[in-house]
Design an enzyme around this catalytic site. Structure first.
Site, short mmCIF file in Angstrom:
data_model
loop_
_atom_site.label_atom_id
_atom_site.label_comp_id
_atom_site.label_asym_id
_atom_site.label_seq_id
_atom_site.Cartn_x
_atom_site.Cartn_y
_atom_site.Cartn_z
N ARG A 1 0.96 -1.29 -0.05
CA ARG A 1 -0.04 0.03 -0.08
C ARG A 1 0.94 1.19 0.08
O ARG A 1 2.06 1.16 0.43
CB ARG A 1 -0.93 0.07 1.26
N GLU B 1 -1.42 -3.51 12.58
CA GLU B 1 -0.81 -2.84 13.81
C GLU B 1 -1.28 -2.80 14.97
O GLU B 1 -2.62 -2.78 15.19
CB GLU B 1 -0.74 -1.23 13.09
N CYS C 1 1.39 10.65 9.60
CA CYS C 1 2.31 10.13 10.54
C CYS C 1 3.68 10.12 9.89
O CYS C 1 3.80 9.64 8.90
CB CYS C 1 1.78 8.77 10.86
N THR D 1 6.07 8.21 10.04
CA THR D 1 6.53 6.83 9.78
C THR D 1 6.30 6.46 8.53
O THR D 1 6.91 5.66 7.74
CB THR D 1 6.04 5.80 10.76
N ARG E 1 4.23 -7.38 12.55
CA ARG E 1 3.10 -7.02 13.35
C ARG E 1 1.94 -8.05 13.47
O ARG E 1 2.42 -9.23 12.85
CB ARG E 1 2.07 -6.05 12.21
N ARG F 1 -5.29 5.70 1.00
CA ARG F 1 -4.38 4.31 1.28
C ARG F 1 -4.60 3.63 -0.23
O ARG F 1 -6.10 2.95 -0.25
CB ARG F 1 -4.59 3.76 2.22
N ARG G 1 4.17 0.64 2.28
CA ARG G 1 4.40 -0.65 3.31
C ARG G 1 3.96 -2.07 2.27
O ARG G 1 2.83 -1.95 1.87
CB ARG G 1 3.44 -0.50 4.30
N GLU H 1 -6.13 7.16 8.07
CA GLU H 1 -5.08 8.07 8.62
C GLU H 1 -4.56 8.83 7.75
O GLU H 1 -4.17 10.07 7.86
CB GLU H 1 -4.06 7.01 9.10
P1 ADP Z 1 -1.45 -0.09 7.11
O1 ADP Z 1 -2.91 0.03 6.46
O2 ADP Z 1 -0.87 0.98 7.57
O3 ADP Z 1 -0.64 -0.76 6.32
P2 ADP Z 1 -2.52 -2.25 9.37
O4 ADP Z 1 -1.26 -2.99 9.91
O5 ADP Z 1 -3.61 -1.32 10.05
O6 ADP Z 1 -2.04 -0.93 8.14
O7 ADP Z 1 -3.10 -3.23 8.20
C1 ADP Z 1 -4.39 -3.07 7.47
C2 ADP Z 1 -5.14 -4.22 7.18
O8 ADP Z 1 -4.26 -4.89 6.28
C3 ADP Z 1 -5.28 -5.24 8.38
O9 ADP Z 1 -6.59 -5.78 8.23
C4 ADP Z 1 -4.17 -6.22 8.02
O10 ADP Z 1 -4.31 -7.54 8.54
C5 ADP Z 1 -4.29 -6.14 6.59
N1 ADP Z 1 -2.98 -6.72 5.91
C6 ADP Z 1 -1.81 -6.03 6.07
N2 ADP Z 1 -0.69 -6.98 5.34
C7 ADP Z 1 -1.51 -7.93 4.79
C8 ADP Z 1 -1.15 -9.09 3.97
N3 ADP Z 1 0.05 -9.25 3.44
N4 ADP Z 1 -2.20 -9.74 3.49
C9 ADP Z 1 -3.46 -9.71 4.01
N5 ADP Z 1 -3.78 -8.66 4.74
C10 ADP Z 1 -2.93 -7.77 5.16
N1 ARG Z 2 0.88 6.64 16.56
C1 ARG Z 2 1.04 5.14 16.74
C2 ARG Z 2 2.15 4.77 17.51
O1 ARG Z 2 2.94 5.80 17.98
C3 ARG Z 2 1.27 4.54 15.25
C4 ARG Z 2 2.55 4.88 14.31
C5 ARG Z 2 2.90 4.37 13.46
N2 ARG Z 2 1.66 3.63 12.67
C6 ARG Z 2 0.91 4.45 11.80
N3 ARG Z 2 -0.20 3.72 11.53
N4 ARG Z 2 1.03 5.56 11.45
O2 ARG Z 2 2.36 3.59 17.89
#
Ligand code: ADP
Ligand code: ARG
Length: 347
Positions: free
Chosen positions: A117, A305, A262, A264, A300, A220, A271, A216
């Site tokens: 993403r 997360e 954020c 990060t 994670r 995305r 990611r 966020e």
């Molecule tokens: P982000 O959107 O910042 O990448 P999250 O850690 O909140 O962060 O993940 C969002 C969703 O995507 C969650 O439901 C997570 O389980 C799912 N997810 C992340 N990586 C994978 C993957 N490789 N396969 C399937 N689902 C995933």
């Molecule tokens: N603010 C949260 C923390 O400090 C998340 C930080 C990174 N993750 C994110 N989704 N931006 O733990």
């Protein structure tokens, strides 16, 4: 934990966030009266990390200006997280040909799914922590309108969160397609204001291409599928980003790359992750963490997360996103996953 927003906040002894490590009393005094043109203050930037003392990072930006106005706080946090110093600059590279990531698990023994993403925010608007309800709704209509023009594999439908059937919503979350509600870190950053209005999800028929709207970050953009075909997932994401950028202009800073709420996520805002079953490494967390650290990976849990791993399944992704290219982000994840699989086989 509540605080008055005016005096230096108290941090617990156990707090290890980048915020509590980098915010001194003196820095707080220096920055506390600064306000961006969108009315965003230091107190708002740090509220999430003060209220949630188990934060890993603890700060959010309200707009592009926040990264400049509050840079005595943001810069050391950015340097710490990404290994990106004040004199470094960011570089983008979306050339699929430069990626070397053949499926690391062609027999499907370890990798359940792959997801990549990027976060994006629209030029000229505040970021989510400082956006108004009217501006957020504007983002939703602009983005859903733009996505409506996508064709072929990327064609799909936008589903607003307001009015979404509860069973449909829960299933989308359980299947890892949709963001959860009520995240306390986002809540304290002001990112859940007016929930659920203005939020939603776009996806194609197969749910291999998805866009989250006004979580966020304003967008995305997500490519995902079952198994470990990382190159196909990356290629689909690149195609989508190029198409969307034809009609929407995204916030980009010459030093910090794509701007996100954020720190990060700055830079590539990318990611790249796999859901991977590693039951033996799960029983040897010091070795698991050692390999993860040496390949710049983040571990994670299965529901994203701040969630726990279940049945030895983890979400493994690149940790660094700034100062390295998009190709490097995916390569970091790939190289680390190959090393993890090799170690799991040895155990
Ligand atoms: P982000 O959107 O910042 O990448 P999250 O850690 O909140 O962060 O993940 C969002 C969703 O995507 C969650 O439901 C997570 O389980 C799912 N997810 C992340 N990586 C994978 C993957 N490789 N396969 C399937 N689902 C995933
Ligand atoms: N603010 C949260 C923390 O400090 C998340 C930080 C990174 N993750 C994110 N989704 N931006 O733990």
């Amino acid at each position: 934990m509540t605080w008055d927003h005016l005096s230096f906040p108290t941090f617990n002894q156990s707090c290890t966030s980048l915020l509590c490590r980098h915010l001194s009393k003196q820095l707080f005094q220096q920055l506390k009266s600064r306000v961006t043109k969108n009315g965003f203050t230091l107190a708002q930037a740090i509220n999430s990390g003060v209220v949630n003392q188990d934060s890993g990072v603890g700060v959010y930006a309200g707009d592009a200006e926040s990264y400049h106005l509050f840079n005595p706080l943001f810069d050391p946090i950015i340097a710490d997280y990404h290994g990106f110093s004040k004199t470094d600059s960011h570089r983008s590279d979306l050339d699929l040909q430069k990626l070397s990531a053949p499926n690391p698990d062609p027999d499907g023994q370890f990798i359940l799914s792959t997801r990549i993403r990027v976060g994006r925010n629209i030029t000229g608007l505040p970021l989510g922590p400082a956006i108004t309800k009217i501006q957020r709704n504007l983002v939703e209509s602009q983005v859903s309108g733009s996505l409506r023009n996508l064709t072929g594999e990327l064609a799909g439908t936008y589903y607003p969160l307001s009015g979404m059937d509860e069973a449909v919503r829960s299933q989308l979350i359980a299947d890892h397609f949709l963001f959860k509600a009520g995240d306390r870190f986002l809540d304290a950053a002001g990112l859940n204001r007016d929930w659920p209005e203005g939020r939603g999800i776009f996806h194609n028929r197969d749910k291999t291409f998805l866009v989250w709207v006004n979580e966020e970050d304003q967008l995305r953009i997500i490519s995902m599928q079952q198994g470990g075909d990382i190159e196909t997932v990356f290629s689909r994401l690149l195609k989508a980003v190029v198409e969307i950028e034809k009609t929407v202009s995204f916030m980009f800073d010459s030093r910090l790359g794509y701007l996100t709420s954020c720190p990060t996520n700055l830079g590539t805002a990318m990611r790249a992750s796999v859901h991977i079953r590693l039951p033996l490494l799960a029983d040897d967390m010091p070795i698991f963490k050692d390999i993860a650290d040496s390949y710049h990976l983040q571990i994670r849990g299965i529901d994203g997360e701040h969630s726990e791993s279940k049945s030895g399944i983890f979400d493994i992704s690149n940790k660094r996103r700034l100062g390295i290219t998009e190709v490097d982000c995916v390569q970091d994840m790939y190289d680390g996953v190959v090393a993890l699989i090799s170690r799991e086989k040895e155990l």
